[in-house]
Every structure is written in structure tokens, then in C-alpha cells.
Design an enzyme around this catalytic site. Sequence first.
Site, mmCIF file in Angstrom:
data_model
loop_
_atom_site.group_PDB
_atom_site.id
_atom_site.type_symbol
_atom_site.label_atom_id
_atom_site.label_comp_id
_atom_site.label_asym_id
_atom_site.label_seq_id
_atom_site.Cartn_x
_atom_site.Cartn_y
_atom_site.Cartn_z
ATOM 1 N N ARG A 86 0.829 -1.198 0.000
ATOM 2 C CA ARG A 86 0.000 0.000 0.000
ATOM 3 C C ARG A 86 0.868 1.254 0.000
ATOM 4 N NH1 ARG A 86 -2.896 -3.690 2.872
ATOM 5 N NH2 ARG A 86 -5.063 -3.887 2.233
ATOM 6 N N LYS A 146 -2.972 -3.091 7.332
ATOM 7 C CA LYS A 146 -4.430 -2.985 7.403
ATOM 8 C C LYS A 146 -5.035 -4.205 8.089
ATOM 9 C CE LYS A 146 -8.359 -1.785 4.496
ATOM 10 N NZ LYS A 146 -8.801 -1.520 3.124
ATOM 11 N N HIS A 185 -2.800 3.504 -5.756
ATOM 12 C CA HIS A 185 -3.230 2.225 -5.181
ATOM 13 C C HIS A 185 -3.374 1.143 -6.255
ATOM 14 C CE1 HIS A 185 -4.965 -0.336 -2.085
ATOM 15 N NE2 HIS A 185 -5.883 -0.683 -2.959
ATOM 16 N N ARG A 236 -0.984 -1.746 -6.726
ATOM 17 C CA ARG A 236 -1.266 -2.984 -5.989
ATOM 18 C C ARG A 236 -2.042 -3.963 -6.875
ATOM 19 N NH1 ARG A 236 -1.239 -4.757 -0.731
ATOM 20 N NH2 ARG A 236 -3.151 -5.533 0.204
ATOM 21 N N TRP A 288 -3.222 -10.120 2.603
ATOM 22 C CA TRP A 288 -4.661 -10.007 2.430
ATOM 23 C C TRP A 288 -5.380 -10.899 3.421
ATOM 24 C CZ3 TRP A 288 -2.693 -9.675 -2.928
ATOM 25 C CH2 TRP A 288 -2.918 -8.420 -3.496
ATOM 26 N N TYR A 343 -8.403 -8.198 -6.496
ATOM 27 C CA TYR A 343 -7.283 -7.387 -6.967
ATOM 28 C C TYR A 343 -6.653 -7.906 -8.247
ATOM 29 C CZ TYR A 343 -6.862 -4.122 -3.096
ATOM 30 O OH TYR A 343 -7.079 -3.112 -2.202
#
Length: 195
Positions: free
Chosen positions: A69, A96, A155, A158, A181, A190
Amino acid sequence: MRHYLNQVKTVLLAANKWGWLPKVPDIEMLKEPEPRERWLTAMEKERLFKELPEHLKPIVTFALATGLRRANVAGLKWSQIDLSRRIAWIFATQAKSSKPIGIPLNDEAMSAILSQRGKHKTNVFTYNGKPIKNPAGTAWKKALKRTKIENYRFHDNRHTWATNHAVQGTPTRQLTELDGWSGEKMVKRYARMNV
């Protein structure tokens, strides 16, 4: 927002079940937004790197090579890198998912990091001797405009990283672990086919 509404609804249902509320109010759930499907094609990447200012090339290279990120890339410290083992790590407090992430560094990531040695005592990516706080600022936006690359955010590097891995055959389970993740569903969101 949908996630928060779902939590509120769950609490209200529990309160009703326990007799704390006479009736659960109606809560209209929001429609789930369409997943974002944007990644950088090989041709777009080539055009972008021709237009990026020199101080952004290493940070964008690193982002594309690791899938991290923006905040993790911009805030990367030398203390988070082991050059001999070719690994960087994101502490649980920076992730995250609230879980530490060990990032293997490929040749591109290593090249980006090594190009920054000696520029700053603590931070890896800098501009004019100061840490880069927002690599997606004015210089990034101007480079995208000059290349006519539309609808691409920092972003999305990613997404590009995950998509490139998917095309190369990296198993979804391994991708889940590589970038911290929460599950395979997020990886599939993604990773798209790169054309």
C-alpha cells in the site's frame, strides 16, 4: 459504508433478541459497489516511467514490485529492510490486516532500494533530503496526465502487482500470504488478467 450498516444491523438485532428494543428499525442496505478493475499494462508502464520525475521512479518501481500500500511504501524505513536476506517487513501496527507482513524483494525491488542508500538516515524514499509523504501528489498526477493514462491511482499499483502474479501463475493462496490479504476473495478482487 455497507460494512458499517451491517454491523449496526447486527447490534440492533441482538438488542432486540435480548429484549432491549421493542422493535428493530428498518435499515436500508446499500448496494455493494462494483469492484475496481484497473491495472497498468506493460505499454502504459513504459510510458509512465518515461514521464515520472527521477525521485518517483524508485518508489513506483518498489510499489509495483511488492504490491504494498502507498502508506507502507512511503513510510518504509531502513530498519524494516534486511538487504542480505532480501526481505522487507511491515509491522502489524502498519498493516491494514493488523498482522505483520514479510515481503520478499525481487531484483526490481532491490534495485529501487539500493538506489536510495545514503540519501536519508531513517527513511528509504526521499525527495530533496526529506521523506516522501505522498507519492501520489502533484508530480504523480502530472506524469499521468502527460502520458494520457486515465483512471489510474497509486493504489492501482497494488492491482497491477497482483494481476502480474496471477498471469505468471502464482497460486492465489501464496498471493494471500505475500501481501497480507485477509483471504483469497480479496486477492481475486485485486488480480485481473493483464493484457
